[in-house]
Design an enzyme around this catalytic site. Structure first.
Site, PDB file in Angstrom:
ATOM      1  N   GLU A  79       0.608  -1.510   0.055  1.00  0.00           N
ATOM      2  CA  GLU A  79      -0.105  -0.051   0.168  1.00  0.00           C
ATOM      3  C   GLU A  79       0.762   1.284  -0.075  1.00  0.00           C
ATOM      4  O   GLU A  79       0.509   2.389   0.300  1.00  0.00           O
ATOM      5  CB  GLU A  79      -0.982   0.145   1.393  1.00  0.00           C
ATOM      6  CG  GLU A  79      -2.002  -1.110   1.065  1.00  0.00           C
ATOM      7  CD  GLU A  79      -3.291  -0.633   2.183  1.00  0.00           C
ATOM      8  OE1 GLU A  79      -4.161  -0.611   1.363  1.00  0.00           O
ATOM      9  OE2 GLU A  79      -2.894  -0.906   3.238  1.00  0.00           O
ATOM     10  N   HIS A  98      -0.880   5.987   7.269  1.00  0.00           N
ATOM     11  CA  HIS A  98      -1.965   4.995   6.933  1.00  0.00           C
ATOM     12  C   HIS A  98      -2.148   4.065   7.996  1.00  0.00           C
ATOM     13  O   HIS A  98      -1.277   3.280   8.529  1.00  0.00           O
ATOM     14  CB  HIS A  98      -1.852   4.490   5.488  1.00  0.00           C
ATOM     15  CG  HIS A  98      -3.017   3.334   5.406  1.00  0.00           C
ATOM     16  ND1 HIS A  98      -4.038   3.488   5.490  1.00  0.00           N
ATOM     17  CD2 HIS A  98      -2.729   1.992   5.360  1.00  0.00           C
ATOM     18  CE1 HIS A  98      -4.884   2.243   5.345  1.00  0.00           C
ATOM     19  NE2 HIS A  98      -3.979   1.408   5.411  1.00  0.00           N
TER      20      HIS A  98
END
Ligand code: MN
Length: 256
Positions: A79, A98
């Site tokens: 990611e 994140h």
């Protein structure tokens, strides 16, 4: 010239702190933009935040290509595109988190908006969007695994500090590692307190006003960030490196 070794050390410390403070678990990540090459950023190889160290830090382009003379072994996080796409869209952003911060998740899958209810949590802002990967990409594993997805998320974030991600987590951005760590920790605390307030208040809660959010966000000076950072460093037994900050007239650093 920027002290890259010190920046990597601070990034490792931030990983440990976010794990300790219930923002990251075995998953999630924090990145920092390269201070001299704005099109590069630093991120650990794919490893749990609580156990990684300086040797795990990779330098990569905004498109997620690992560069540098001695890249660490192991693969990068799938990611990483979340971070590259946000750095690409937001020149003002120097650090990105994140996370799958657990108390925040309920707000990503219900109609209940998350808004700050306590002064320390003001920096998350009163206007928090929820990005849904399914809107543009249909059924997926919900992971942001390419730049198209990352850019769509960055678009939803817009100029804000936080965007939730439906059924997944959130992104938090800031002007420094210390700022983004502070905001991420207080977003988790806000979500936890807000769920309790909604419960005992029968769904009725008094949120901070836009004016209160603005005043408290502007007032979060270096002093406030530093007090938190020093304490969090101590809790994870990492070295605390003090930073200069402006205390205003009549104060000095020793007054902290
Ligand atoms: Mn994730």
């Amino acid at each position: 010239m920027a002290d890259i070794a010190a920046l990597k050390q601070e990034l490792v410390t931030a990983n440990r702190i976010l794990a300790k403070e219930n923002v990251l678990d075995s998953f999630g990540h924090i990145t920092v933009r390269h201070p001299e090459k704005p099109n590069h950023f630093f991120m650990s190889r794919a490893r749990a935040p609580e156990v990684l160290d300086e040797g795990d830090i990779l330098e990569m382009t905004l498109e997620g290509v690992v560069v540098g003379p001695t890249p660490s072994p192991g693969k990068p996080y799938s990611e990483r595109f979340i971070h590259g796409a946000i750095f690409e869209a937001r020149p003002d952003v120097m650090a990105v988190v994140h996370n799958h911060s657990p108390s925040v998740i309920p707000f990503t899958v219900t109609g209940k908006k998350m808004r700050p209810i306590m002064h320390m949590c003001a920096p998350i802002g009163n206007d928090i969007p929820t990005w849904d990967i399914r809107t543009k990409f249909g059924d997926t594993n919900l992971l942001v695994t390419n730049m198209d997805m990352g850019r769509d998320l960055a678009k939803a974030l817009g100029p804000r500090t936080v965007s939730l991600m439906r059924g997944h987590g959130s992104v938090v951005v800031g002007k420094s590692i210390r700022e983004v760590v502070f905001t991420s920790i207080y977003m988790e605390k806000n979500a936890d307190m807000l769920i309790k307030a909604l419960t005992i208040g029968g769904g009725e809660v008094m949120y901070l006003s836009d004016g209160e959010v603005e005043i408290n966000t502007r007032g979060r000076a270096g002093f406030t960030l530093e007090r938190g950072w020093e304490n969090w460093c101590n809790k994870v037994e990492r070295p605390y490196v003090s930073q200069d900050w402006d205390m205003g007239p009549g104060f000095s650093k020793t007054d902290k």
